[in-house]
Design a protein around this motif. Structure first.
Motif, PDB file in Angstrom:
ATOM      1  N   GLN A   1       0.851  -1.194   0.000  1.00 51.54           N
ATOM      2  CA  GLN A   1       0.000   0.000   0.000  1.00 51.54           C
ATOM      3  C   GLN A   1       0.893   1.253   0.000  1.00 51.54           C
ATOM      4  O   GLN A   1       0.878   2.041   0.947  1.00 51.54           O
ATOM      5  CB  GLN A   1      -0.905   0.009   1.240  1.00 51.54           C
ATOM      6  N   PRO A   2       1.669   1.476  -1.059  1.00 51.01           N
ATOM      7  CA  PRO A   2       2.626   2.589  -1.069  1.00 51.01           C
ATOM      8  C   PRO A   2       1.967   3.963  -0.954  1.00 51.01           C
ATOM      9  O   PRO A   2       2.518   4.862  -0.319  1.00 51.01           O
ATOM     10  CB  PRO A   2       3.360   2.422  -2.399  1.00 51.01           C
ATOM     11  N   LEU A   3       0.806   4.136  -1.577  1.00 46.70           N
ATOM     12  CA  LEU A   3       0.142   5.438  -1.502  1.00 46.70           C
ATOM     13  C   LEU A   3      -0.333   5.735  -0.078  1.00 46.70           C
ATOM     14  O   LEU A   3      -0.184   6.862   0.418  1.00 46.70           O
ATOM     15  CB  LEU A   3      -1.043   5.482  -2.471  1.00 46.70           C
ATOM     16  N   LEU A   4      -0.911   4.733   0.562  1.00 47.40           N
ATOM     17  CA  LEU A   4      -1.352   4.918   1.937  1.00 47.40           C
ATOM     18  C   LEU A   4      -0.162   5.140   2.859  1.00 47.40           C
ATOM     19  O   LEU A   4      -0.220   5.978   3.772  1.00 47.40           O
ATOM     20  CB  LEU A   4      -2.150   3.697   2.401  1.00 47.40           C
ATOM     21  N   SER A   5       0.922   4.418   2.633  1.00 45.04           N
ATOM     22  CA  SER A   5       2.131   4.595   3.445  1.00 45.04           C
ATOM     23  C   SER A   5       2.649   6.024   3.343  1.00 45.04           C
ATOM     24  O   SER A   5       2.953   6.660   4.367  1.00 45.04           O
ATOM     25  CB  SER A   5       3.219   3.615   2.991  1.00 45.04           C
ATOM     26  N   ALA A   6       2.729   6.552   2.132  1.00 41.30           N
ATOM     27  CA  ALA A   6       3.211   7.920   1.933  1.00 41.30           C
ATOM     28  C   ALA A   6       2.263   8.930   2.564  1.00 41.30           C
ATOM     29  O   ALA A   6       2.690   9.930   3.161  1.00 41.30           O
ATOM     30  CB  ALA A   6       3.380   8.200   0.440  1.00 41.30           C
ATOM     31  N   HIS A   7       0.964   8.663   2.428  1.00 36.38           N
ATOM     32  CA  HIS A   7      -0.033   9.582   3.000  1.00 36.38           C
ATOM     33  C   HIS A   7       0.099   9.657   4.523  1.00 36.38           C
ATOM     34  O   HIS A   7       0.068  10.746   5.105  1.00 36.38           O
ATOM     35  CB  HIS A   7      -1.435   9.128   2.616  1.00 36.38           C
ATOM     36  N   LEU A   8       0.248   8.509   5.174  1.00 39.32           N
ATOM     37  CA  LEU A   8       0.343   8.490   6.632  1.00 39.32           C
ATOM     38  C   LEU A   8       1.654   9.086   7.127  1.00 39.32           C
ATOM     39  O   LEU A   8       1.697   9.676   8.213  1.00 39.32           O
ATOM     40  CB  LEU A   8       0.185   7.055   7.149  1.00 39.32           C
ATOM     41  N   LYS A   9       2.718   8.951   6.357  1.00 39.75           N
ATOM     42  CA  LYS A   9       3.974   9.597   6.730  1.00 39.75           C
ATOM     43  C   LYS A   9       3.819  11.112   6.724  1.00 39.75           C
ATOM     44  O   LYS A   9       4.356  11.803   7.603  1.00 39.75           O
ATOM     45  CB  LYS A   9       5.097   9.186   5.772  1.00 39.75           C
TER      46      LYS A   9
END
Length: 331
Positions: free
Chosen positions: A85-93
């Motif tokens: 889930q790269p997009l979600l990972s970047a969003h949460l960072k």
């Protein structure tokens, strides 16, 4: 400098024959000088506590460490999301506040299994603050009288030594899930960032490395627990910081008698202070063998319920606004 002028005034009174007034000035100087010196040097207090020197109450120190643990767990979570889930990972960072109320059940199966394995992981903190403060004040007076056969010297000295000690111990505990998704953001809005080299307990103490080591050992090294509970993987860090601050000042006045009468020959004052702060925190990380085992989780239930109540109102108002955005990222 004040102590030196006090000595000079004392000698002046004695030389003029006003012994009573001179002794009163000398005694007052010892008391005031000791109080001022220890206050400047060591944060003098009747009952020494961590806030005297760190500027943080015991509650604020716990708050610092819990927020550091929260950030470490969130970092692990975003790294775990990066593969599937790269997009979600970047969003949460970039938007860590969106961890609040995040429903991991909507994630892909592989990532969800990782989160379900660690969501009931527990982190406990056992604090011990052992503080000792010592303050000393002393003074001496030398009297001299000349005789044809040689001088006669008489010395007088008085000391006042004070020591105070306080040991404070308490414990706190959290689950990984609570720290990552339920702790209110405002709880960590004013914590200090970075390392405090003088009093490390009031800054970062390296919990990210502790958490990473715990997870790495559990993932690949068959981490187990103590003899009595080998099925509960456990890692314990015992972190202790000792800070000692001390100093002293010893002004002295030496006079030469100008007659054969009994006169002040010299006087001195010694002021010293020392404070020893031993700040200790034992950080324990455990992972229940069975995430549904209420016995393994029992010690955290009361803590989790009381802290969850604080977050409920804010979380409920936020969940509706951000649900659709999070769902789009997961899809």
């Amino acid at each position: 400098m004040e102590a030196i002028w006090t000595l000079l005034r004392f000698c002046e009174y004695i030389t003029a024959g006003n012994l009573l007034r001179g002794i009163k000035v000398y005694r007052t100087s010892l008391m005031c000088g000791a109080g001022l010196f220890c206050a400047v040097l060591t944060g003098c207090a009747t009952k020494p506590v961590p806030s005297d020197v760190t500027g943080l109450t015991s509650y604020a120190i716990v708050q610092q460490i819990r927020c550091e643990a929260r950030d470490a767990i969130r970092a692990f979570a975003t790294n775990s999301l990066a593969e599937h889930q790269p997009l979600l990972s970047a969003h949460l960072k970039n938007n860590p506040a969106d961890f609040i109320g995040l429903d991991f059940r909507k994630l892909d199966e592989a990532t969800r299994r990782v989160f379900e394995r660690y969501d009931q992981g527990a982190i406990g903190y056992d604090f011990t603050f052992d503080i000792t403060e010592k303050n000393k004040a002393g003074g001496g007076i030398g009297l001299r009288r000349g005789f044809s056969t040689g001088p006669l010297t008489i010395g007088f000295r008085a000391d006042n030594n004070l020591e105070r000690q306080n040991t404070r111990t308490f414990r706190s505990a959290d689950t990984f899930l609570f720290l990552a998704t339920q702790m209110p953001e405002r709880f960590c809005s004013e914590v200090r960032k970075g390392t405090n080299w003088q009093y490390p307990i009031s800054g970062s103490i390296g919990l990210r490395e502790t958490l990473a080591t715990f997870i790495s050992l559990n993932q690949s090294a068959n981490l187990v627990g103590p003899d009595k509970t080998p099925d509960i993987p456990t890692l314990v860090d015992t972190i202790e910081f000792t800070t000692t601050v001390s100093g002293s000042v010893s002004p002295k006045v030496q006079l030469e008698p100008i007659s054969q009468a009994l006169r002040i020959n010299g006087a001195d004052i010694t002021l010293s202070g020392e404070r020893i702060d031993k700040h200790k925190v034992v950080v324990g990380l455990t992972l229940p063998f069975d995430p549904n085992d209420q016995r393994a989780r029992g010690n955290l239930i009361a803590v989790q319920r009381s802290l969850s109540a604080i977050a409920d109102a804010k979380r409920e108002s936020r969940e509706e606004r951000k649900a659709s955005a999070i769902d789009r990222l997961i899809e």
